[in-house]
Scaffold this active site. Structure first.
Site, short mmCIF file in Angstrom:
data_model
loop_
_atom_site.label_atom_id
_atom_site.label_comp_id
_atom_site.label_asym_id
_atom_site.label_seq_id
_atom_site.Cartn_x
_atom_site.Cartn_y
_atom_site.Cartn_z
N ASP A 148 0.85 -1.20 0.00
CA ASP A 148 0.00 0.00 0.00
C ASP A 148 0.89 1.24 0.00
OD1 ASP A 148 -3.13 -0.76 1.22
OD2 ASP A 148 -1.55 -2.23 1.45
N GLU B 146 -5.50 7.59 0.60
CA GLU B 146 -5.84 6.78 1.77
C GLU B 146 -4.72 6.75 2.81
OE1 GLU B 146 -7.47 2.77 1.34
OE2 GLU B 146 -8.14 3.09 3.41
N ASP C 245 -6.51 5.42 -3.93
CA ASP C 245 -6.42 4.27 -3.05
C ASP C 245 -5.33 3.37 -3.63
OD1 ASP C 245 -6.72 2.32 -1.21
OD2 ASP C 245 -8.88 2.10 -1.45
N ILE D 241 -3.96 0.59 -2.75
CA ILE D 241 -4.51 -0.76 -2.92
C ILE D 241 -5.93 -0.71 -2.41
CG2 ILE D 241 -4.44 -3.20 -2.29
CD1 ILE D 241 -1.50 -3.10 -2.08
N ASP D 242 -6.86 -0.76 -3.32
CA ASP D 242 -8.26 -0.85 -2.93
C ASP D 242 -8.56 -2.34 -2.79
OD1 ASP D 242 -10.90 -0.26 -2.39
OD2 ASP D 242 -11.45 -0.21 -4.51
N THR E 39 -7.56 -4.13 0.23
CA THR E 39 -6.35 -4.71 0.85
C THR E 39 -6.64 -6.11 1.41
OG1 THR E 39 -5.64 -2.47 1.36
CG2 THR E 39 -4.45 -4.24 2.45
N HIS F 256 -18.62 -5.24 4.99
CA HIS F 256 -18.65 -4.04 4.16
C HIS F 256 -20.02 -3.81 3.53
CE1 HIS F 256 -14.00 -4.17 3.41
NE2 HIS F 256 -14.32 -4.11 4.68
N SER G 22 -13.18 -4.94 -3.85
CA SER G 22 -12.66 -3.67 -4.37
C SER G 22 -13.41 -3.11 -5.57
CB SER G 22 -11.17 -3.82 -4.71
OG SER G 22 -11.00 -4.39 -5.99
N LYS H 164 -15.01 -4.51 -9.04
CA LYS H 164 -16.45 -4.66 -9.35
C LYS H 164 -16.90 -3.64 -10.40
CE LYS H 164 -17.70 -4.66 -4.81
NZ LYS H 164 -16.47 -5.02 -4.11
N ASP I 160 -12.72 5.30 -2.83
CA ASP I 160 -13.29 3.96 -3.02
C ASP I 160 -14.35 3.95 -4.12
OD1 ASP I 160 -11.81 2.49 -1.19
OD2 ASP I 160 -13.16 2.92 0.47
P1 AMP Z 1 -14.86 -4.05 -0.92
O1 AMP Z 1 -13.65 -4.80 -1.31
O2 AMP Z 1 -15.73 -3.65 -2.07
O3 AMP Z 1 -15.60 -4.69 0.18
O4 AMP Z 1 -14.38 -2.63 -0.40
C1 AMP Z 1 -13.13 -2.36 0.11
C2 AMP Z 1 -13.20 -1.03 0.79
O5 AMP Z 1 -14.17 -1.05 1.82
C3 AMP Z 1 -11.93 -0.63 1.50
O6 AMP Z 1 -11.12 0.13 0.64
C4 AMP Z 1 -12.39 0.18 2.69
O7 AMP Z 1 -12.15 1.56 2.49
C5 AMP Z 1 -13.89 -0.02 2.73
N1 AMP Z 1 -14.39 -0.41 4.05
C6 AMP Z 1 -13.71 -0.78 5.15
N2 AMP Z 1 -14.56 -1.04 6.18
C7 AMP Z 1 -15.81 -0.84 5.70
C8 AMP Z 1 -17.13 -0.93 6.27
N3 AMP Z 1 -17.31 -1.30 7.54
N4 AMP Z 1 -18.18 -0.64 5.48
C9 AMP Z 1 -18.02 -0.29 4.19
N5 AMP Z 1 -16.80 -0.19 3.60
C10 AMP Z 1 -15.72 -0.45 4.34
MG MG Z 2 -10.31 1.16 -0.65
#
Ligand code: AMP
Ligand code: MG
Length: 328
Positions: free
Chosen positions: A49, A72, A124, A126-127, A129, A217, A240, A243, A270
């Site tokens: 990252d 980030e 970001d 690394i989106d 992570t 998430h 990330s 999608k 994001d």
């Molecule tokens: P995804 O891989 O689509 O689930 O999204 C990854 C992103 O979700 C990360 O870059 C974080 O910034 C974000 N994230 C972390 N915790 C949460 C949470 N509790 N609710 C929603 N997004 C989150």
């Molecule tokens: Mg992210």
């Protein structure tokens, strides 16, 4: 007039490629234990990252030094790590840039910030992570905002298959979009950009919904209710903003990110990169209330709750189904 020059586009695409190569290198190592403690309790961070952010901001400082930055990571947590970790990040960045650099110089790249608020880069490094650590999907995500509107975006996706029909075939896709000029996909290792478009499908049973792998998430029960209510054809879990790339090239039609806590606000980095990509590919993005997405409120999207993305035809029905499902 977006003010995005070809020089800036080419430079940021090249930087995203270099940053992605560093991620691939780190992911290929037997352990991904670069930064042992998490940054804020629940958000993991790795040496990749930091290295990726340093590489991206090194380029932005060169081609657009006055632009402001919404990124980030910052070097504060990295500076508190042991020497081996600090030097590993330094060496990854120095190798990737082909320059000899001190650790402090790498931190200065990570923390680079301009003052021109009209142009801001949402980054970001690394989106996803958590996906990166699992060796699943992740991406290097960058958007340039002009007064809050994304005008250029890049998603470098090292683990995404070139051809969705051959998931075990060659991998690595570089998506980019320029406001008013379209959305494109290029093999990450190089090649000609190919124009991409969302899939033209109106039968809900042929539509696939994309959702997070990390159940924390989102709201998996709500997604399931929407799938049932709209009689959608399939559900694909993926980490990330990959999608958004998948949707923009027609590997899925719907991406719903419900708000999982009343106070949760999404990070601008994001979504801004992915949203421009999908819009330029012919799709649509709003929040869960159908409101336009507002990227002009700093690091967090303060005026929106949740995110709803689609290829278009099902958007209104989708919002309605979400309203119904939320009320259940
Ligand atoms: P995804 O891989 O689509 O689930 O999204 C990854 C992103 O979700 C990360 O870059 C974080 O910034 C974000 N994230 C972390 N915790 C949460 C949470 N509790 N609710 C929603 N997004 C989150
Ligand atoms: Mg992210």
């Amino acid at each position: 007039m977006t003010g995005v020059s070809e020089l800036v586009v080419d430079a940021i695409l090249a930087a995203a490629r270099v940053a992605a190569r560093v991620c691939v290198r780190v992911q290929g190592e037997s352990t991904l234990s670069g930064v042992p403690e998490s940054k804020t309790g629940d958000e993991p961070v790795t040496i990749a990252d930091y290295a990726a952010q340093a590489i991206l901001l090194h380029t932005i400082a060169r081609v657009a030094p006055t632009h402001s930055i919404l990124a980030e990571e910052s070097s504060a947590h990295l500076r508190g790590q042991g020497e081996a970790t600090r030097l590993r990040v330094r060496d990854l960045v120095a190798d990737a840039l082909g320059e000899s650099l001190s650790f402090d110089a790498v931190c200065a790249h990570i923390d680079h910030a301009g003052t021109d608020a009209d142009y801001a880069w949402a980054i970001d490094p690394i989106d996803g992570t958590r996906g990166f650590i699992r060796r699943d999907q992740y991406c290097v995500a960058v958007a340039l905002l002009h007064r809050g509107a994304p005008v250029l975006s890049v998603l470098a996706c090292p683990n995404l298959a070139h051809d969705p029909a051959t998931p075990t075939g060659p991998r690595g896709v570089l998506f980019h979009a320029i406001r008013g000029q379209g959305a494109f996909a290029t093999p990450l290792e190089g090649g000609a950009p190919r124009r991409i478009h969302v899939r033209d499908v109106t039968d809900p049973s042929a539509m696939r919904i994309l959702a997070s792998v990390e159940t924390a998430h989102g709201d998996p029960a709500l997604i399931d209710r929407v799938v049932r209510e709209l009689r959608l054809g399939g559900l694909v879990r993926m980490d990330s903003q990959v999608k958004y790339g998948a949707l923009a090239r027609g590997d899925g039609e719907i991406y719903v990110r419900p708000r999982n806590r009343p106070d949760r606000r999404e990070n601008v980095w994001d979504h801004a990169p992915g949203v421009l990509l999908v819009e330029e590919a012919g799709g649509k993005a709003t929040d869960i209330d159908g409101k336009p997405l507002d990227f002009a409120t700093g690091r967090k999207m303060l005026n929106n709750r949740g995110i709803v993305v689609s290829h278009g035809p099902a958007h209104a029905k989708l919002l309605e189904a979400l309203r119904t499902a939320e009320g259940d």
